[in-house]
Design a protein around this motif. Sequence first.
Motif, PDB file in Angstrom:
ATOM      1  N   HIS A 193       0.836  -1.204   0.000  1.00 21.32           N
ATOM      2  CA  HIS A 193       0.000   0.000   0.000  1.00 21.32           C
ATOM      3  C   HIS A 193       0.869   1.252   0.000  1.00 21.32           C
ATOM      4  O   HIS A 193       1.757   1.387   0.837  1.00 21.32           O
ATOM      5  N   THR A 194       0.593   2.130  -0.935  1.00 16.84           N
ATOM      6  CA  THR A 194       1.183   3.463  -0.941  1.00 16.84           C
ATOM      7  C   THR A 194       0.021   4.422  -0.777  1.00 16.84           C
ATOM      8  O   THR A 194      -0.971   4.314  -1.505  1.00 16.84           O
ATOM      9  N   GLY A 195       0.100   5.331   0.190  1.00 16.45           N
ATOM     10  CA  GLY A 195      -1.051   6.183   0.389  1.00 16.45           C
ATOM     11  C   GLY A 195      -0.814   7.357   1.305  1.00 16.45           C
ATOM     12  O   GLY A 195       0.311   7.653   1.713  1.00 16.45           O
TER      13      GLY A 195
ATOM     14  N   ARG B  75       2.456   3.539  13.712  1.00 14.96           N
ATOM     15  CA  ARG B  75       1.226   4.324  13.775  1.00 14.96           C
ATOM     16  C   ARG B  75       1.196   5.283  12.590  1.00 14.96           C
ATOM     17  O   ARG B  75       2.146   6.013  12.333  1.00 14.96           O
ATOM     18  N   ILE B  76       0.074   5.271  11.861  1.00 10.59           N
ATOM     19  CA  ILE B  76      -0.132   6.171  10.726  1.00 10.59           C
ATOM     20  C   ILE B  76      -1.209   7.172  11.133  1.00 10.59           C
ATOM     21  O   ILE B  76      -2.290   6.776  11.580  1.00 10.59           O
ATOM     22  N   THR B  77      -0.880   8.460  11.014  1.00  9.60           N
ATOM     23  CA  THR B  77      -1.775   9.524  11.484  1.00  9.60           C
ATOM     24  C   THR B  77      -2.019  10.544  10.370  1.00  9.60           C
ATOM     25  O   THR B  77      -1.332  10.531   9.346  1.00  9.60           O
ATOM     26  N   PRO B  78      -2.989  11.445  10.553  1.00 14.33           N
ATOM     27  CA  PRO B  78      -3.313  12.418   9.506  1.00 14.33           C
ATOM     28  C   PRO B  78      -2.078  13.192   9.034  1.00 14.33           C
ATOM     29  O   PRO B  78      -1.265  13.639   9.843  1.00 14.33           O
ATOM     30  N   GLY B  79      -1.943  13.281   7.708  1.00 16.79           N
ATOM     31  CA  GLY B  79      -0.812  13.972   7.113  1.00 16.79           C
ATOM     32  C   GLY B  79       0.331  13.058   6.719  1.00 16.79           C
ATOM     33  O   GLY B  79       1.251  13.476   6.033  1.00 16.79           O
TER      34      GLY B  79
ATOM     35  N   PHE C  48       2.230  10.324   4.604  1.00 14.81           N
ATOM     36  CA  PHE C  48       2.305   9.625   3.323  1.00 14.81           C
ATOM     37  C   PHE C  48       3.094   8.366   3.613  1.00 14.81           C
ATOM     38  O   PHE C  48       4.147   8.437   4.254  1.00 14.81           O
ATOM     39  N   PHE C  49       2.594   7.205   3.211  1.00 12.10           N
ATOM     40  CA  PHE C  49       3.188   5.961   3.684  1.00 12.10           C
ATOM     41  C   PHE C  49       3.343   4.922   2.586  1.00 12.10           C
ATOM     42  O   PHE C  49       2.682   4.974   1.554  1.00 12.10           O
ATOM     43  N   GLU C  50       4.233   3.975   2.872  1.00 12.69           N
ATOM     44  CA  GLU C  50       4.460   2.791   2.034  1.00 12.69           C
ATOM     45  C   GLU C  50       4.474   1.599   2.980  1.00 12.69           C
ATOM     46  O   GLU C  50       5.303   1.532   3.886  1.00 12.69           O
TER      47      GLU C  50
END
Length: 121
Positions: free
Chosen positions: A65-67, A86-90, A92-94
Motif C-alpha cells: 500500500h502506498t497512500g 502508527r499512521i496519522t493524519p498527514g 504519506f506511507f508505504e
Amino acid sequence: MEAAIEVRRFDTPDDAIDMKEAGGISIVKMGDGTTGMRAVFEPGWTWEKDEKPLLGSPPTCPMRHTGYCITGNLVVRMVETNNETRITPGDFFEIPPGHDGYVDGSERVELILFAPPEDGH
C-alpha cells in the motif's frame, strides 16, 4: 492529438469492498490501469476481523500500500517482526505485504491509496 485528462470519483467507483458497519474501500481504475482507493475504517475495525475474510483469509495482507492518511489513527503491524507503526493524519506511507492492522481510538480512519498498473488488486 492532445492527451485527454481523466477524472474519476470515489462516489462512483469501479469496484468496492463493503465491510458493512466497519467501513469499506471504494476503488477506481484509470485508463492506464493505475488504481486509486479510498478506504474508510470505522472505530473498532481490525484487518483480522473485517477485511481478512473478504480476501480469502490469507495469513497476512498480501498487498503493498502506498497512500496518504486523511483522518484517524491506524496502527499497522508487520506480522513477522511484530513491529507496529502508527499512521496519522498527514502521513504519506508505504506498507509492504505481510501486515495486519487496526483502528486505534474513537475516530474513523480515512486513507487514499494508490497502486501502479502492474499491481493487481
